[in-house]
Design a protein around this motif. Structure first.
Motif, mmCIF file in Angstrom:
data_model
loop_
_atom_site.group_PDB
_atom_site.id
_atom_site.type_symbol
_atom_site.label_atom_id
_atom_site.label_comp_id
_atom_site.label_asym_id
_atom_site.label_seq_id
_atom_site.Cartn_x
_atom_site.Cartn_y
_atom_site.Cartn_z
ATOM 1 N N PHE A 49 0.835 -1.203 0.000
ATOM 2 C CA PHE A 49 0.000 0.000 0.000
ATOM 3 C C PHE A 49 0.873 1.257 0.000
ATOM 4 N N ARG A 78 -9.951 4.496 2.931
ATOM 5 C CA ARG A 78 -10.963 3.495 2.582
ATOM 6 C C ARG A 78 -11.263 3.487 1.087
ATOM 7 N N ASP A 79 -11.392 4.706 0.514
ATOM 8 C CA ASP A 79 -11.854 4.845 -0.871
ATOM 9 C C ASP A 79 -10.714 5.018 -1.873
ATOM 10 N N GLY A 80 -9.544 5.334 -1.393
ATOM 11 C CA GLY A 80 -8.412 5.552 -2.290
ATOM 12 C C GLY A 80 -8.096 7.006 -2.514
ATOM 13 N N ASN A 100 -4.420 6.659 -1.477
ATOM 14 C CA ASN A 100 -4.212 5.218 -1.354
ATOM 15 C C ASN A 100 -4.575 4.548 -2.684
ATOM 16 N N ARG A 141 -3.892 1.900 -4.232
ATOM 17 C CA ARG A 141 -4.205 0.461 -4.262
ATOM 18 C C ARG A 141 -5.721 0.216 -4.199
ATOM 19 N N ARG A 142 -6.451 1.088 -3.499
ATOM 20 C CA ARG A 142 -7.909 0.939 -3.390
ATOM 21 C C ARG A 142 -8.617 1.195 -4.725
ATOM 22 N N ASP A 161 -6.716 -8.162 2.426
ATOM 23 C CA ASP A 161 -7.457 -6.903 2.449
ATOM 24 C C ASP A 161 -8.121 -6.761 1.095
ATOM 25 N N GLY A 202 -10.443 -4.512 0.184
ATOM 26 C CA GLY A 202 -11.136 -3.235 0.046
ATOM 27 C C GLY A 202 -10.785 -2.526 -1.248
ATOM 28 N N PHE A 203 -11.781 -2.334 -2.123
ATOM 29 C CA PHE A 203 -11.596 -1.625 -3.393
ATOM 30 C C PHE A 203 -12.785 -0.701 -3.617
ATOM 31 N N LEU A 204 -12.529 0.403 -4.287
ATOM 32 C CA LEU A 204 -13.581 1.373 -4.562
ATOM 33 C C LEU A 204 -14.511 0.832 -5.650
#
Length: 745
Positions: A545, A593-595, A649, A651-652, A668, A670-672
């Motif tokens: 990340f 959280r969202d990138g 971020n 990666r998200r 993990d 978590g992706f938008l």
């Protein structure tokens, strides 16, 4: 050991299924092999000079050689020669109860797998027989060609040279009551970094000597003679003594040769059986002496000098790895296996000793099979600045205050930096935690017992920080962005190992400062943001990340988040210059959280009830926001709407299918989602901006469907200011404005 027969008997242990050749009775087995040298309830042999202990250590060494050759031969692939030349040393360590063994040499992998099989560690991955050991060697979900974090009982991965020592030193620092031997090849010893790494560590931690380099001096590297092959024994001893080693124990097989083998390097497996025992006894006694010395506070090394490939299919560099011709049906392979073959009762004896040594299988006893207890950090002393505050703030300094708190709370916590904390705006870390140094000097914030490790080597900085994280401790590696590349190979090794590790461990966290845009007057030697392309590629691993906080508020939340994660590589990149505050804490939490997060939204005029044009700027970094805000102000005067999005971020922002996240330990996912991606990045045109490598923008460029372009780093130059350097790379408000207008018309 005499003739062989390919047939087992009904008394053959089940685990021996798959062994192709069994030996006939061995001389004196009734005398020295009837009772295991490691008694029931014991963890080691009682006396390294005991004849039965020596005899059984030799049997173990030959068992390791046999398995190493048969396992590699089963795939006509892999590396038997290096491990074979030190089999007596490895066997001696285990018989003496030492199982926390690491290697600098990834090519020793099949020997380590053989050892893990013999002590039953591999049963944790469903490998119960030699046939299964053969079947799963160099296969997916099996025993890959070099050591990894996936294999039960293996302390650390091994691939590139120069890494194993850092894992051993990290483990020694965390577990001062245990010995951490690590094998190092003389092919690698020809490079200076191995010695310099240990020398700096010993200067910083003179009392931590419970790591034991075991030099496998066999005269050869991978494809030729080693660079130290012409040294005499006296010169090799002097080399280690000259690099600070107080005790050096050297056992030379040549001293025991009764077969008149030519050259300085000989094969002990060609000796008479009595001389083989004499050599094994010398190794056993020498290892015992070296281990006791290392555990008693002396920096110690053990050297075994024996020809590469001793006891396997070939000798010298030709034994290094197998080729297509080296199958188990080849006469030279069959001959080598028959020569090393043991009778079933010897296999059972070796298995019993291995099971008992060290208190049980390595998979149940070595330090890396347990999660290291960590102190609770409590609430971090975050300090939130007002958005738009009149006085710019230095991001790195804001993070440094939190780092100080972590270090004062967690005494195992270590910060590493190649002598540049003050220059990176994080002098507060040195002030609070002190640079580890034998010279106490308050002016320079240095003292013995500090928590800031400063070798002038990024390899050593990254090595110890990442190694400690792999072993279960919290760390931070700080570097100038332009120099960090020198430490990345071991950091990448550790993050990959963490992705498959069998236990949770703190993420390895970095802080990279002094980016290219701040280094104008230093010129291109200090302008290497191409490193971001390295991390951009690693994002697809699933547990890496890269974080790009846009200000001093954001960096605090990014670091706070990194501390809560497990088994990941968290890369924080930030400037050391005073810069405006754009985000609140909550906005960065949303961006994690969202990138990304919207920093500014300017809606265009809506003539005749219609909708005007809008340009979206997706920006990575902090200083790069300066020309973007300037361009936005101009576009507003042209009645073009603007949305500025800070990508914190990235990666998200990938799609789940782009990333191997579901294959990771501590996954993990978590992706938008598409709807939120559209809210952030949809417009009439999208311009992605970064002061680093354009590859970091890939997640956005993959998903966006509007007209788009990128502005990114091209190359370095000497300039008087960040603005001038950005202009050299086309990162100006004028260029951004011009391209935005072109895209929306």
């Amino acid at each position: 050991m005499t003739a062989t027969t390919p047939k087992a008997t009904s008394a053959t242990p089940n685990f021996c299924e798959g062994i192709q050749y069994f030996g006939e009775a061995i001389a004196d087995f009734e005398t020295y092999g009837k009772t295991p040298a490691i008694g029931e309830g014991s963890v080691a042999i009682a006396d390294p000079t005991d004849a039965a202990a020596v005899y059984q250590t030799l049997l173990y060494a030959d068992a390791l050689r046999y398995l190493t050759l048969q396992v590699t031969g089963s795939k006509a692939s892999g590396h038997p020669g290096g491990f074979a030349s030190q089999a007596e040393a490895y066997a001696a360590l285990v018989m003496l109860g030492y199982k926390n063994i690491i290697t600098e040499v990834g090519h020793h992998a099949p020997g380590f797998y053989s050892a893990m099989f013999l002590d039953r560690s591999l049963e944790d991955m469903g490998i119960n027989t030699v046939q299964q050991l053969r079947d799963r060697f160099r296969e997916k979900h099996g025993l890959l060609g070099h050591l990894s974090g996936y294999i039960p009982g293996i302390l650390a991965p091994a691939g590139p040279l120069g890494q194993g020592e850092h894992f051993a030193m990290a483990a020694a620092l965390l577990h001062k009551d245990k010995l951490f031997p690590f094998t190092v090849g003389d092919g690698g010893l020809g490079e200076p970094y191995i010695m310099s790494g240990m020398a700096h560590f010993h200067t910083a931690y003179p009392g931590v000597t419970n790591f034991l380099p075991v030099l496998v001096w066999n005269g050869y590297s991978q494809e030729h003679h080693s660079m130290v092959s012409l040294k005499t024994n006296e010169q090799m001893m002097a080399y280690w003594h000259g690099n600070g080693f107080e005790e050096v124990v050297l056992v030379d097989a040549k001293d025991f040769d009764d077969q008149n083998q030519p050259g300085d390097y000989v094969d002990s497996t060609a000796f008479s059986f009595q001389q083989r025992l004499a050599f094994t006894k010398a190794v056993l006694v020498g290892i015992d002496e070296a281990a006791r010395s290392a555990l008693s506070g002396k920096l110690t090394a053990f050297i075994i000098k024996q020809l590469k490939g001793a006891g396997v299919h070939a000798r010298g560099a030709k034994s290094h790895n197998l080729y297509a011709k080296d199958t188990l049906d080849s006469p030279h392979m069959i001959g080598a296996l028959k020569t090393r073959a043991l009778p079933p009762e010897a296999w059972q004896l070796v298995r019993t000793n291995c099971e008992r040594a060290g208190g049980g299988p390595a998979a149940k006893t070595v330090v890396t099979e347990f999660e290291l207890p960590l102190p609770e950090l409590g609430e971090l002393p975050l300090e939130e600045y007002a958005v738009g505050e009149e006085h710019p703030k230095v991001s790195t300094t804001a993070m440094g205050r939190l780092v100080a708190h972590v270090g004062q709370t967690d005494k195992n916590y270590l910060v590493t930096n190649a002598d540049g904390n003050e220059a990176s705006g994080i002098a507060n870390i040195n002030q609070a935690l002190k640079i580890i140094h034998p010279t106490t000097d308050d002016l320079y914030n240095q003292a013995p017992g500090g928590q800031v490790y400063e070798p002038l080597s990024e390899d050593a900085c990254a090595g110890l920080a990442a190694g400690l994280a792999l072993m279960g401790s919290r760390t931070l590696w700080c570097s100038y962005e332009s120099f960090a590349i020198n430490g990345l190979p071991i950091w990448q090794t550790v993050t990959q190992a963490m992705a498959e590790l069998r236990r949770p461990t703190p993420s390895t966290i970095t802080l990279f400062t002094a980016g290219a845009l701040e280094q104008g007057r230093n010129g291109w030697t200090h302008q290497r943001p191409e490193i971001e392309a390295y991390f951009a590629a690693m994002m697809r691993n699933g547990n890496v990340f890269p974080l790009f906080p846009p200000d001093a508020n954001s960096i605090q939340v990014c670091y706070e988040w990194g501390l809560t994660t497990k088994n990941k590589g968290v890369v924080i990149t930030a400037s050391k210059s005073p810069l405006p505050i754009h985000t609140t804490f909550e906005q960065t939490r949303q961006a994690l959280r969202d990138g990304a997060v919207i920093l500014q939204e300017i809606d265009p005029p809506q003539p005749n009830g219609g909708v005007g044009k809008k340009v979206v700027f997706a920006v990575i970094g902090d200083m790069t926001l300066l020309p973007v805000f300037e361009a936005a102000a101009y576009l507003e005067t042209e009645e073009i709407g603007v949305r500025i999005v800070s990508v914190v971020n990235p990666r998200r922002l990938y799609r789940p299918s782009d990333v191997a996240w579901d294959t990771c330990s501590e996954p993990d996912g978590g992706f938008l989602d598409d709807a939120k991606f559209a809210e952030l990045f949809d417009g009439d045109a999208l311009i992605c901006v970064t002061g680093g490598a354009a590859g970091m923008l890939e997640p956005i460029m993959l998903r966006s469907t509007c007209k788009r372009d990128t502005f990114a780093w091209k190359r370095g130059e000497t300039t008087a200011s960040a603005g001038e350097l950005m202009a050299f790379n086309g990162l100006t408000a004028e260029a951004l404005t011009k391209r935005a207008i072109e895209l929306v018309h």
